[in-house]
Design a protein around this motif. Structure first.
Motif, short mmCIF file in Angstrom:
data_model
loop_
_atom_site.label_atom_id
_atom_site.label_comp_id
_atom_site.label_asym_id
_atom_site.label_seq_id
_atom_site.Cartn_x
_atom_site.Cartn_y
_atom_site.Cartn_z
N LEU A 1 26.34 29.67 46.63
CA LEU A 1 26.83 30.43 45.50
C LEU A 1 25.83 31.54 45.21
O LEU A 1 24.62 31.34 45.30
CB LEU A 1 26.99 29.52 44.29
N SER A 2 26.33 32.72 44.85
CA SER A 2 25.47 33.87 44.62
C SER A 2 25.28 34.16 43.13
O SER A 2 24.16 34.16 42.63
CB SER A 2 26.04 35.10 45.31
N LEU A 3 26.36 34.47 42.43
CA LEU A 3 26.30 34.85 41.02
C LEU A 3 27.43 34.20 40.25
O LEU A 3 28.50 33.99 40.81
CB LEU A 3 26.40 36.37 40.87
N PRO A 4 27.25 33.93 38.98
CA PRO A 4 26.01 34.08 38.21
C PRO A 4 25.04 32.96 38.54
O PRO A 4 25.43 31.89 39.02
CB PRO A 4 26.48 33.99 36.77
N ARG A 5 23.77 33.21 38.25
CA ARG A 5 22.76 32.18 38.48
C ARG A 5 23.01 31.01 37.54
O ARG A 5 23.60 31.16 36.48
CB ARG A 5 21.36 32.74 38.32
N SER A 6 22.57 29.86 37.92
CA SER A 6 22.79 28.66 37.12
C SER A 6 22.03 28.77 35.79
O SER A 6 20.89 29.24 35.75
CB SER A 6 22.30 27.43 37.88
N GLY A 7 22.70 28.39 34.71
CA GLY A 7 22.09 28.42 33.38
C GLY A 7 22.16 29.76 32.68
O GLY A 7 21.60 29.92 31.60
N LYS A 8 22.85 30.74 33.23
CA LYS A 8 22.94 32.08 32.64
C LYS A 8 23.80 32.03 31.38
O LYS A 8 24.79 31.33 31.31
CB LYS A 8 23.53 33.05 33.66
N TYR A 9 23.41 32.81 30.36
CA TYR A 9 24.16 32.94 29.12
C TYR A 9 24.88 34.27 29.08
O TYR A 9 24.31 35.30 29.46
CB TYR A 9 23.23 32.84 27.91
N PHE A 10 26.12 34.27 28.61
CA PHE A 10 26.93 35.47 28.44
C PHE A 10 27.49 35.48 27.03
O PHE A 10 27.67 34.44 26.42
CB PHE A 10 28.12 35.48 29.43
N ASN A 11 27.80 36.70 26.52
CA ASN A 11 28.43 36.80 25.20
C ASN A 11 29.85 37.34 25.28
O ASN A 11 30.48 37.59 24.26
CB ASN A 11 27.59 37.61 24.22
N SER A 12 30.35 37.55 26.51
CA SER A 12 31.73 38.03 26.66
C SER A 12 32.16 37.86 28.12
O SER A 12 31.35 37.61 28.99
CB SER A 12 31.85 39.50 26.25
N GLY A 13 33.44 37.98 28.32
CA GLY A 13 34.00 37.99 29.67
C GLY A 13 34.56 39.36 29.92
O GLY A 13 34.56 40.19 29.02
N PRO A 14 35.01 39.70 31.07
CA PRO A 14 35.13 38.83 32.24
C PRO A 14 33.77 38.55 32.89
O PRO A 14 32.81 39.30 32.71
CB PRO A 14 36.04 39.60 33.17
N ILE A 15 33.74 37.47 33.67
CA ILE A 15 32.55 37.06 34.40
C ILE A 15 32.95 36.89 35.87
O ILE A 15 33.95 36.25 36.16
CB ILE A 15 31.96 35.76 33.85
N THR A 16 32.17 37.50 36.75
CA THR A 16 32.45 37.41 38.18
C THR A 16 31.62 36.30 38.81
O THR A 16 30.40 36.28 38.67
CB THR A 16 32.14 38.76 38.88
N CYS A 17 32.29 35.41 39.50
CA CYS A 17 31.63 34.36 40.28
C CYS A 17 31.75 34.76 41.76
O CYS A 17 32.84 35.05 42.23
CB CYS A 17 32.31 33.01 40.07
N SER A 18 30.63 34.77 42.45
CA SER A 18 30.66 35.16 43.86
C SER A 18 29.84 34.19 44.70
O SER A 18 28.96 33.50 44.19
CB SER A 18 30.15 36.59 44.04
N TRP A 19 30.16 34.13 45.99
CA TRP A 19 29.49 33.24 46.91
C TRP A 19 29.45 33.88 48.28
O TRP A 19 30.13 34.87 48.56
CB TRP A 19 30.20 31.89 46.96
N GLN A 20 28.62 33.31 49.15
CA GLN A 20 28.46 33.84 50.50
C GLN A 20 29.63 33.42 51.38
O GLN A 20 30.23 32.36 51.20
CB GLN A 20 27.16 33.34 51.11
N THR A 21 29.91 34.26 52.34
CA THR A 21 30.96 33.98 53.31
C THR A 21 30.50 32.89 54.27
O THR A 21 29.37 32.91 54.74
CB THR A 21 31.29 35.26 54.12
N LEU A 22 31.39 31.95 54.54
CA LEU A 22 31.15 30.98 55.62
C LEU A 22 32.02 31.37 56.80
O LEU A 22 33.23 31.54 56.66
CB LEU A 22 31.47 29.56 55.16
N ARG A 23 31.40 31.53 57.95
CA ARG A 23 32.07 32.08 59.12
C ARG A 23 33.34 31.31 59.51
O ARG A 23 34.35 31.88 59.86
CB ARG A 23 31.09 32.14 60.28
N ALA A 24 33.32 29.99 59.41
CA ALA A 24 34.46 29.18 59.86
C ALA A 24 35.52 28.99 58.76
O ALA A 24 36.57 28.41 59.00
CB ALA A 24 33.98 27.82 60.33
N ALA A 25 35.25 29.50 57.57
CA ALA A 25 36.20 29.30 56.46
C ALA A 25 37.43 30.17 56.62
O ALA A 25 37.35 31.34 57.00
CB ALA A 25 35.52 29.61 55.14
#
Length: 189
Positions: A1-25
């Motif tokens: 997982l890339s973003l957001p980092r674990s434990g991050k605080y936000f005061n609004s959305g939207p929030i983007t969750c991103s992760w690394q590509t797995l070649r076989a996925a």
């Protein structure tokens, strides 16, 4: 997982969750859980490596856990997870404790500035820091010092005689900023 980092605080959305590509996925699955009320949102058959969580999906202040797994035609990975927090409640207004308003102090001696902050009544309580301002005028048109403290106190030495004014406000890690305290005046002899 890339973003957001674990434990991050936000005061609004939207929030983007991103992760690394797995070649076989071939695809990915994301599950978002509101840890406060148990609501779960599942996004399946994702081919991109990011999901934008809308303000509607993030309707409540809460701790959220998001997890992702990769899937191909024959198998899937385990879920990998992270947490983030949504906190939209402004910190309370600090109340100045000392020094007393209109107090007098000798030059070149340390002054302890102390304040109280009422208990946060939000669902999520982000860590709080404080912004302390000093000015020579009561309107703070010419603020000569702004400092930060992680505790409800601050020490300062003043060498120049005259009238000074100070105030403080709370900021939380979600970037919510509360109202300034009342303004307090002190004089340096």
């Amino acid at each position: 997982l890339s973003l957001p980092r674990s434990g991050k605080y936000f005061n609004s959305g939207p929030i983007t969750c991103s992760w690394q590509t797995l070649r076989a996925a071939v695809k990915y699955e994301l599950i978002l859980t509101n840890d406060s009320n148990g609501d779960v949102i599942t996004k399946s058959d994702l081919t991109a490596t990011q999901v934008v969580l809308s303000a509607t999906e993030l309707a409540h202040d809460a701790k959220y856990t998001w997890k992702v797994r990769a899937i191909n035609d024959s198998t899937s990975t385990l879920f990998f997870s992270r947490d983030f927090y949504l906190d939209r409640v402004l910190p309370n207004q600090p109340q100045i404790s000392s020094p007393a308003n209109n107090s007098r102090h000798n030059a070149n001696l340390q002054i302890d500035f102390v304040w109280n902050l009422a208990t946060d009544n939000g669902t999520v309580q982000s860590p709080i820091s404080y912004e302390i301002q000093f000015s020579r005028d009561s309107n703070f048109g010419n603020t000569f010092q702004t400092s930060t403290s992680n505790n409800p106190n601050f020490q300062q030495i003043f060498s120049e005689a005259g009238e000074y004014f100070w105030r403080v406000r709370a900021k939380d890690e979600a970037l919510n900023i509360g109202a300034y305290s009342s303004i307090s005046k002190f004089t340096i002899n």
